[in-house]
Design an enzyme around this catalytic site. Sequence first.
Site, PDB file in Angstrom:
ATOM      1  N   ILE A  40      -2.131  -1.224  -1.967  1.00  0.00           N
ATOM      2  CA  ILE A  40      -1.288  -1.462  -3.141  1.00  0.00           C
ATOM      3  C   ILE A  40       0.097  -1.830  -2.641  1.00  0.00           C
ATOM      4  O   ILE A  40       0.624  -1.185  -1.730  1.00  0.00           O
ATOM      5  CB  ILE A  40      -1.183  -0.174  -3.996  1.00  0.00           C
ATOM      6  CG1 ILE A  40      -2.564   0.219  -4.516  1.00  0.00           C
ATOM      7  CG2 ILE A  40      -0.222  -0.378  -5.167  1.00  0.00           C
ATOM      8  CD1 ILE A  40      -2.585   1.571  -5.221  1.00  0.00           C
ATOM      9  N   ALA A  86       4.514  -0.471   0.165  1.00  0.00           N
ATOM     10  CA  ALA A  86       3.077  -0.743   0.106  1.00  0.00           C
ATOM     11  C   ALA A  86       2.385   0.394   0.831  1.00  0.00           C
ATOM     12  O   ALA A  86       3.020   1.160   1.555  1.00  0.00           O
ATOM     13  CB  ALA A  86       2.755  -2.068   0.785  1.00  0.00           C
ATOM     14  N   LYS A  87       1.074   0.522   0.634  1.00  0.00           N
ATOM     15  CA  LYS A  87       0.312   1.534   1.369  1.00  0.00           C
ATOM     16  C   LYS A  87      -1.147   1.142   1.285  1.00  0.00           C
ATOM     17  O   LYS A  87      -1.598   0.580   0.288  1.00  0.00           O
ATOM     18  CB  LYS A  87       0.511   2.908   0.717  1.00  0.00           C
ATOM     19  CG  LYS A  87       0.398   4.096   1.657  1.00  0.00           C
ATOM     20  CD  LYS A  87       1.461   4.084   2.732  1.00  0.00           C
ATOM     21  CE  LYS A  87       1.641   5.400   3.438  1.00  0.00           C
ATOM     22  NZ  LYS A  87       2.757   5.392   4.355  1.00  0.00           N
ATOM     23  N   GLY A  88      -1.885   1.450   2.332  1.00  0.00           N
ATOM     24  CA  GLY A  88      -3.336   1.262   2.290  1.00  0.00           C
ATOM     25  C   GLY A  88      -4.000   2.593   2.561  1.00  0.00           C
ATOM     26  O   GLY A  88      -3.479   3.415   3.322  1.00  0.00           O
ATOM     27  N   ASP A  90      -0.325   4.890  10.183  1.00  0.00           N
ATOM     28  CA  ASP A  90      -0.184   6.092   9.358  1.00  0.00           C
ATOM     29  C   ASP A  90      -1.225   7.065   9.898  1.00  0.00           C
ATOM     30  O   ASP A  90      -1.805   6.826  10.957  1.00  0.00           O
ATOM     31  CB  ASP A  90      -0.431   5.758   7.874  1.00  0.00           C
ATOM     32  CG  ASP A  90       0.200   6.811   6.949  1.00  0.00           C
ATOM     33  OD1 ASP A  90      -0.074   8.002   7.154  1.00  0.00           O
ATOM     34  OD2 ASP A  90       0.943   6.441   6.030  1.00  0.00           O
TER      35      ASP A  90
END
Length: 1053
Positions: A550, A601-603, A655
């Site tokens: 996102i 953003a991050k996945g 991450d």
Amino acid sequence: MSSIPTPPPPRPGAGVLLDPNMSHLNGPYGSNASSRTSSEASLPRVKNLPGYTTPVFKGKEEQRAKVQADVANKGFIPRELVANEVNWFYSQLGIDDTYFQNESPSVISDHIIALFGAKVLAYTKHDPKKLVIDLERIDENGHGATFIHTSRPGLTSTEGPGATCESRIDSLYLDQSTPSNCYRLETFRSTGSISATASQQLRCYFVTKCHFPAEPPASTRTDGRTDIRTVSDPVFLEKASENTLEIYQQVMWQVESRYGPVMEVFEVEGTRERRLVIGYKMGGTSRFFSALSNLYHFYQLYSARKYVEQFSNGITIISLYLNPLPDSTGAPIENSIFQVMKEASLLYCLPDNPFFLDPSGSNHAVQEATYAYCGWVFAQHFCNRLGPAYLHLKNILDESNPAHAEVLNDIKRRFREETFTRESIAQIIHAHSEIIRLLYVNFAMVHYPADENSGLMPTLSYQRLQTTQPLSDAELYDRIRRTVPNKQDLQVLESFLIFNKHVLKTNFYQPTKVALSFRLAPDFLPEVEYPKKPFGMFFVIGNEFRGFHIRFRDVARGGIRIVMSRNKENYSINQRMLFDENYGLASTQSLKNKDIPEGGAKGTILPSLGASPRRCFEKYVDSIIDLLIPGQTPGIKERLVDLYGKPELLFFGPDEGTADMMDWAALHARDRGAETWWKSFTTGKSAERLGGVPHDTYGMTSLSIRQYVLGIYKQLGLREKDITKVQTGGPDGDLGSNEILLSSDKTVAIIDGSGVLADPAGLNREELIRLAKLRVPVANFDKSKLSKDGYLVKVEDQDVKLPSGEIVLDGTDFRNGAHLRFKADMFVPCGGRPEAVNISNVAALTDTEGKPHFKYIVEGANLFFTQQARLHLEKRKVVLFKDSSTNKGGVTSSSLEVLAGLALSTQEYLDLMIFKDGKPSEFYQSYVRDVQAKITENAAAEFQCIWREHARLQGAKPRTQISDELSSTLNNLQAELESSDLFDDVPSRKGVIRRAIPQTLVEKVGLEALLERLPEPYQRALFSSWVASHFIYKYGVNGSSVDFFHFARDLAN
């Protein structure tokens, strides 16, 4: 990850990257050779000869005599029938000589007696069709197995031995293959019938362990490519024909040069037989061999022979000899073989699909079933919505009141759990297979890439689309509403329609892929739960994982997190919360990214229990790249239907669980053809190999946390060495170790993954520094350095007595609650789970008189406190700075790592950013110093801004709230500036960009070159973020229009 062989490590230094290994574009078949469209003209032909020779078994007659004597001795078969039964077994059944060569006379005689028994049993049932033969021998030492059973050609058995045989072979012998432990498989259909009255044939499977020679034969190749003979099992080399070796050799080279599977079809001269050859890297999929049988049976094809070959370089090749059933009513094999090939690529991604072979008999084609599976996963995440009742409640309750917030949270969780379970959604899909078919057609009419240029006949699936009358969206919705009686079913089927309407592009119809990816427009997310609308989202579904990505702005960056599950229950919680966790992390990230060009953003990736996290990550990245790079290679990566219509750039960072995978992702993007952006695709790359800027080595994140700690000391006139401190996150982590190395306070407790270390007299500083330099957890602390009141409780400890006399029953439970028991001046969380302090346990951080355990808190770890917990503590006069302000050093560093990747040409990047002989260049060292200075400057500016504002309001507004307002004011101003025409004023633009980009880079590349190289959306983002942050840090959140006018006037200077 052991089962996917990693590529050999590149040579250090620039040579790593100088070969732009575009092998997937100029692979062994070249860019055109592999274009398999559905025309016979394009199929390579092979002669009508077996691809394998069965060595004639010389001792067969001698063995037959021994077997006959053995059968007679065992006495079960009447003597006068023995010769006849043995003769029939040896001569009439058509069993391959491989069997007789592999088995001992006593095993064969057992099998003949078992067959005789089966015939007697069938006779008593008076039905020759009831003759079921089921022979198996599994070698207990793991050398292999033999399975023989009755099998009707072209049918998937649902009962009897045939129903489970191939899936057992998958799980026992094929799924866990590694080069050091793998099996080859040969399977044949017997040529004769099993008896004069029964028409069934026998299917024989021979599984044998591969034995690769310790000294493989020397390679005959001079071009450096793998010679198949050097990686093969000797038995395979003895049996395979020259032509088979040549075909497998070509497939092997393609597999080596690509990440996904390779599929080739061959026409057999003078027959309707087609041979399908599939190659892939070991461990790339599972349960695939058995799934392939279901697939070709669906098209009324049967296999005469099948082979699975494994090679010591970690490659598996499957070969199927397919024929049409004599009385087939299906499409001719000449057409259906292409559909089998297309759908095999979907099966490779999702071999274990519950909607393909539906127990209720309403079977879907693989494409429909795969679509049903994707819709199933989508519905699991987006059906359990909270609805109007929750909204009403939310409006009545006051979210800033901790008790109300807790009630809301509880209801939210309960709603999520109870409405739709995975099972109930699956039942609804099974019950409405006709509507699922119409929904699939609705999806395919948009995303099926129709090939206008080719005058060739369309594939079967396209013909199938043409025969089902497609309905418009309104008609389809109307049909669903009329045929679906209850509300719950309707909601699930509506979610499929929502899914269809919001897919902007997908690799669903890409000929080769390793997982399915969808770029979704996020407009369907309900505002009551997701008040901030994301800019874009990706949704990825693999065989052993699912994932999201996102982002809140076009130019955005954030880490990719692997969410691991301890057990089944934990997995189902993670599954329900995955999207919400992703949304929350990306949203926090955008608060933190306020003074850099990239938005948040991050996945997230959720592997199934027991799946290899590394493999899940690789598939996730590869399938997202499918949507970022337009396909150019027919039959491998083709052009997709793209409703988004603009190029997209994503930036991934490390991450939880992915720190060591960033190099692979950057190099993989390069291999896939991302020549301009592979250098900036990932951050956190290794410094020596790929010119990354490692946060921990240079203490990037800790530098910004440190500015807040020092800021508090300075503002309040405190001496650091008098301050007592508690820290979570130990000396083995990036933040934990650097916090120890940079500080000189009196630390009284450290809590990390290995346990709890505490000493009221202050922990020995030299010993802590030793652990921090070694990067090992507190469990390694030398206990002789503790005072008499100090202790170390490890997570594995049980029944430990503390110096105070307290008994600790369980070390893990003690560790999980330890952050609530200590008191000190300062608390710096540098690690720990999100929401470790929340509204239900925050009261434990105050004593009976209501006095807080800590005076100052600098939240280094992301989301360690919930928002309500922060506000609760601030009400009690704790000086608290929240995560999105304090730990942004890492994001600033990564942002500048991206900038270097975008600004330098490939050659400059190799010369300046990559270490030579293990040493960084002068440019690299200078650039890192610039990065550190920028982090310190930004953190100090924000600290001052929050402190000033808090003082101006005389403490009426908590710092947490000021920090959030600062972030959102900054983000809003940045968004306004991005869409304004201020950027078009060239002198201002040049003035800002010259100051925003580190000096070292401007001097090296030159401002004009930078303006040419950086993509325009990136320049806009860089310009607006610099202007917004510098204006607000200077004038505060209440800066006026007049202030901005003065500020903007000086931009060009």
